[in-house]
Design an enzyme around this catalytic site. Structure first.
Site, PDB file in Angstrom:
ATOM      1  N   THR A  85       0.850  -1.185   0.000  1.00 36.65           N
ATOM      2  CA  THR A  85       0.000   0.000   0.000  1.00 36.65           C
ATOM      3  C   THR A  85       0.888   1.238   0.000  1.00 36.65           C
ATOM      4  O   THR A  85       1.977   1.238   0.577  1.00 36.65           O
ATOM      5  CB  THR A  85      -0.910   0.052   1.240  1.00 36.65           C
ATOM      6  N   TYR A 146      -4.454   1.292  -4.634  1.00 33.87           N
ATOM      7  CA  TYR A 146      -4.605  -0.075  -4.119  1.00 33.87           C
ATOM      8  C   TYR A 146      -5.920  -0.701  -4.596  1.00 33.87           C
ATOM      9  O   TYR A 146      -5.939  -1.843  -5.092  1.00 33.87           O
ATOM     10  CB  TYR A 146      -4.547  -0.024  -2.595  1.00 33.87           C
ATOM     11  N   LYS A 150      -6.590  -4.135  -6.936  1.00 31.73           N
ATOM     12  CA  LYS A 150      -7.344  -5.290  -6.450  1.00 31.73           C
ATOM     13  C   LYS A 150      -8.593  -5.532  -7.296  1.00 31.73           C
ATOM     14  O   LYS A 150      -8.984  -6.681  -7.517  1.00 31.73           O
ATOM     15  CB  LYS A 150      -7.702  -5.102  -4.979  1.00 31.73           C
TER      16      LYS A 150
END
Length: 239
Positions: A85, A146, A150
């Site tokens: 992150t 992030y 994902k």
């Protein structure tokens, strides 16, 4: 005995996954990129061999996979757990923060799958699990980079599932919720209190609970489970 490789496999969810696969009878290799002493300690404690390389480096991934296969045998199971992150609100996010997260979280998954998929196709067997996140499903302020990676893993994995199905290769996503790891432990207490208030279970997941989902998906008997995203988030986000 099937061989499994877990990236980011010496701490947190990755370590729990490596240990769960070992307990399930797999010959396991764990990748790491930093904290070599911690990786050595993990190997000494578990007996799981560790291999250091950066998943964001395409050539390093090919060399790393070759080394694992030379020492342990052909890779049957790949768990792409490595991730980072670099949180910031978008208007304050630097291009370096954006690119670094994409290169590790999404680029690293491509690099590892590219290195391993050829052998899986030749042997007509493979199990790939890519580690997503509840924030890739719901979004999260301060995590545009992030969450994008994902969410991107979901489309990547569905495409890979379609490509591999005829060769008995499955590709699935596990999307953990907030889990009791060092990464989450760094969150300020007042922020954590707000997070816990949004989780119906009222607690964080344990790494072992996430690992259990991975063990299910990579089993030989799970060959008809393909292209799914398995949320393990305590009810925080229900799609």
């Amino acid at each position: 005995m099937r061989v499994a490789l877990v990236t980011g496999g010496t701490c947190g969810i990755g370590a729990a996954t490596a240990e769960a696969l070992q307990a399930a009878g797999y010959r396991v290799a764990a990748n790491f990129v930093s904290h070599a002493e911690a990786a050595q300690a993990f190997a000494a404690r578990t007996g799981i061999p560790t291999f250091g390389w950066n998943v964001a480096d395409f050539d390093a991934c090919r060399a790393g996979v070759a080394r694992v296969e030379a020492e342990l045998g052909p890779i049957d199971v790949l768990v792409n757990n490595a991730g980072i992150t670099r949180d910031a609100m978008l208007h304050k996010m630097s291009i370096a923060q954006w690119r670094e997260v994409l290169e590790v979280n999404l680029g690293g998954c491509f690099n590892m799958c590219h290195a391993a998929i050829g052998g899986m196709r030749e042997r007509r067997f493979g199990r790939i699990v890519n580690m997503g996140s509840v924030n890739g499903q719901s979004g999260q302020a301060g995590q545009a980079n992030y969450a994008a990676t994902k969410a991107g893993l979901v489309g990547f994995t569905k495409s890979l599932a379609l490509e591999g199905a005829s060769h008995n290769i499955t590709a699935n996503v596990v999307a953990p919720g907030y889990t009791d790891t060092a990464m989450v432990g760094a969150v300020a207490p007042e922020v954590m209190a707000r997070i816990l208030a949004t989780i119906p279970a009222g607690r964080l997941a344990t790494p072992a609970e996430i690992a259990r989902g991975v063990v299910f998906l990579v089993a030989d008997e799970s060959g008809f489970v393909n292209g799914i995203t398995l949320p393990i988030n305590g009810g925080k986000y229900m799609a």
